[in-house]
Design a protein around this motif. Structure first.
Motif, PDB file in Angstrom:
ATOM      1  N   ILE A  50      41.136  46.505  34.510  1.00 43.26           N
ATOM      2  CA  ILE A  50      41.885  47.544  33.739  1.00 43.26           C
ATOM      3  C   ILE A  50      42.465  48.692  34.662  1.00 43.26           C
ATOM      4  N   ARG A  51      41.506  48.932  35.575  1.00 43.87           N
ATOM      5  CA  ARG A  51      41.739  49.882  36.434  1.00 43.87           C
ATOM      6  C   ARG A  51      42.551  49.648  37.550  1.00 43.87           C
ATOM      7  N   LYS A  52      43.178  48.409  37.666  1.00 45.52           N
ATOM      8  CA  LYS A  52      44.281  48.135  38.442  1.00 45.52           C
ATOM      9  C   LYS A  52      45.558  48.559  37.924  1.00 45.52           C
ATOM     10  N   HIS A  53      45.577  48.587  36.398  1.00 46.73           N
ATOM     11  CA  HIS A  53      46.776  49.001  35.772  1.00 46.73           C
ATOM     12  C   HIS A  53      46.960  50.583  35.272  1.00 46.73           C
ATOM     13  N   VAL A  54      45.604  50.989  35.046  1.00 49.98           N
ATOM     14  CA  VAL A  54      45.782  52.227  34.409  1.00 49.98           C
ATOM     15  C   VAL A  54      44.561  53.093  35.218  1.00 49.98           C
ATOM     16  N   ASN A  55      44.845  54.546  35.064  1.00 57.89           N
ATOM     17  CA  ASN A  55      43.722  55.372  35.459  1.00 57.89           C
ATOM     18  C   ASN A  55      42.960  55.681  34.277  1.00 57.89           C
ATOM     19  N   VAL A  56      41.858  55.278  34.654  1.00 56.14           N
ATOM     20  CA  VAL A  56      40.778  55.646  33.296  1.00 56.14           C
ATOM     21  C   VAL A  56      39.528  56.060  33.743  1.00 56.14           C
TER      22      VAL A  56
ATOM     23  N   ARG B  33      57.085  53.913  24.602  1.00 56.15           N
ATOM     24  CA  ARG B  33      57.609  52.565  25.135  1.00 56.15           C
ATOM     25  C   ARG B  33      58.409  52.524  26.107  1.00 56.15           C
ATOM     26  N   ASN B  34      58.388  53.840  26.824  1.00 59.29           N
ATOM     27  CA  ASN B  34      59.274  53.640  28.098  1.00 59.29           C
ATOM     28  C   ASN B  34      58.653  52.907  29.274  1.00 59.29           C
ATOM     29  N   GLN B  35      57.491  52.799  29.402  1.00 57.92           N
ATOM     30  CA  GLN B  35      56.806  51.879  30.465  1.00 57.92           C
ATOM     31  C   GLN B  35      56.824  50.429  29.938  1.00 57.92           C
ATOM     32  N   PRO B  36      56.985  49.408  30.970  1.00 61.30           N
ATOM     33  CA  PRO B  36      56.835  48.095  30.503  1.00 61.30           C
ATOM     34  C   PRO B  36      55.383  47.776  30.152  1.00 61.30           C
ATOM     35  N   SER B  37      55.265  46.718  29.250  1.00 65.57           N
ATOM     36  CA  SER B  37      54.002  46.151  29.029  1.00 65.57           C
ATOM     37  C   SER B  37      53.157  45.676  30.105  1.00 65.57           C
ATOM     38  N   TYR B  38      51.989  45.966  30.554  1.00 64.67           N
ATOM     39  CA  TYR B  38      51.272  45.478  31.538  1.00 64.67           C
ATOM     40  C   TYR B  38      50.338  44.289  30.662  1.00 64.67           C
ATOM     41  N   LEU B  39      50.405  44.049  29.640  1.00 64.31           N
ATOM     42  CA  LEU B  39      49.563  43.208  29.084  1.00 64.31           C
ATOM     43  C   LEU B  39      49.506  41.599  29.549  1.00 64.31           C
ATOM     44  N   PRO B  40      50.930  41.371  29.691  1.00 70.14           N
ATOM     45  CA  PRO B  40      51.128  39.896  30.061  1.00 70.14           C
ATOM     46  C   PRO B  40      50.243  39.417  31.239  1.00 70.14           C
ATOM     47  N   GLN B  41      50.505  40.539  32.256  1.00 66.00           N
ATOM     48  CA  GLN B  41      50.001  40.626  33.599  1.00 66.00           C
ATOM     49  C   GLN B  41      48.315  40.526  33.568  1.00 66.00           C
ATOM     50  N   LEU B  42      47.910  41.484  32.688  1.00 66.51           N
ATOM     51  CA  LEU B  42      46.370  41.615  32.378  1.00 66.51           C
ATOM     52  C   LEU B  42      45.937  40.201  32.110  1.00 66.51           C
ATOM     53  N   GLN B  43      46.555  39.654  31.106  1.00 62.45           N
ATOM     54  CA  GLN B  43      46.120  38.305  30.389  1.00 62.45           C
ATOM     55  C   GLN B  43      45.761  37.538  31.751  1.00 62.45           C
ATOM     56  N   LYS B  44      46.628  37.338  32.765  1.00 63.69           N
ATOM     57  CA  LYS B  44      46.244  36.563  33.948  1.00 63.69           C
ATOM     58  C   LYS B  44      45.020  36.803  34.571  1.00 63.69           C
ATOM     59  N   GLU B  45      45.049  37.943  34.777  1.00 64.71           N
ATOM     60  CA  GLU B  45      43.856  38.433  35.465  1.00 64.71           C
ATOM     61  C   GLU B  45      42.531  38.674  34.667  1.00 64.71           C
ATOM     62  N   LEU B  46      42.486  38.723  33.367  1.00 63.40           N
ATOM     63  CA  LEU B  46      41.448  38.245  32.641  1.00 63.40           C
ATOM     64  C   LEU B  46      41.091  37.029  32.566  1.00 63.40           C
ATOM     65  N   LEU B  47      41.877  35.903  32.772  1.00 56.92           N
ATOM     66  CA  LEU B  47      41.352  34.665  32.850  1.00 56.92           C
ATOM     67  C   LEU B  47      40.954  34.374  34.231  1.00 56.92           C
ATOM     68  N   GLU B  48      41.370  35.203  35.302  1.00 56.17           N
ATOM     69  CA  GLU B  48      40.581  34.806  36.679  1.00 56.17           C
ATOM     70  C   GLU B  48      39.223  35.510  36.504  1.00 56.17           C
ATOM     71  N   VAL B  49      39.057  36.397  35.973  1.00 56.87           N
ATOM     72  CA  VAL B  49      37.559  37.007  35.791  1.00 56.87           C
ATOM     73  C   VAL B  49      36.815  35.997  34.908  1.00 56.87           C
ATOM     74  N   ILE B  50      37.224  35.412  33.876  1.00 65.13           N
ATOM     75  CA  ILE B  50      36.544  34.393  32.910  1.00 65.13           C
ATOM     76  C   ILE B  50      36.248  33.319  33.897  1.00 65.13           C
ATOM     77  N   ARG B  51      37.199  32.772  34.421  1.00 63.53           N
ATOM     78  CA  ARG B  51      37.042  31.636  35.485  1.00 63.53           C
ATOM     79  C   ARG B  51      35.867  31.808  36.211  1.00 63.53           C
ATOM     80  N   LYS B  52      35.539  32.838  36.667  1.00 62.40           N
ATOM     81  CA  LYS B  52      34.195  33.204  37.716  1.00 62.40           C
ATOM     82  C   LYS B  52      33.083  32.803  37.102  1.00 62.40           C
TER      83      LYS B  52
END
Lengths: 88, 88
Positions: A50-56, B33-52
């Motif tokens: 999460i911290r890669k994307h937003v300042n938390v 809503r001016n910034q693009p969503s980062y959730l699709p990218q977050l999804q990839k990274e979450l899966l990488e974490v889960i796979r560990k």
């Protein structure tokens, strides 16, 4: 009812509380409880992602970990600062 | 009702369907809503974490991304294989 329905129907409108919020839920349904839970470790790693994307700020994060039978749930609630998100 | 209550009350007992499952929900309440969503990218990274932590086949993952006004939700449902989790 799916979890997405839950988000749609039961959350208050954010119009009156204009704060960016990020909520993460992890639910693990386990067949066996012989292995130790990895959710507490997962929590640390999720926050790093999460911290890669937003300042938390650390004090803007509340979390909750529960075990109930074979069901474990990890809940992270993050209030985001007003700055725009970091570029990824 | 908190999200944890949702998990406690509305999920069927896993006794009849003895499969390890991992469910991840990310909800983002946005002010702007001016910034693009980062959730699709977050999804990839979450899966990488889960796979560990666990062996996850790509075809055992279903996901759902929705935008509704200022609310974005990302839902990942993972059916885990019967092998024990990897050591972290």
């Amino acid at each position: 009812m799916s979890l997405l329905d839950y988000f749609r129907t039961s959350r208050p409108s954010s119009a009156s509380v204009a704060k960016e919020r990020l909520q993460i839920l992890v639910a693990h349904e386990r067949v066996s409880r012989n292995q130790p839970s990895y959710l507490p470790q997962l929590q640390k790693e999720l926050l790093e992602v999460i911290r890669k994307h937003v300042n938390v700020n650390q004090d803007a994060i509340s979390f909750n970990f529960e075990q109930d039978g074979n069901q474990e749930t990890l809940e992270l609630n993050i209030v985001l600062p007003d700055q725009p998100p970091k570029k990824s």
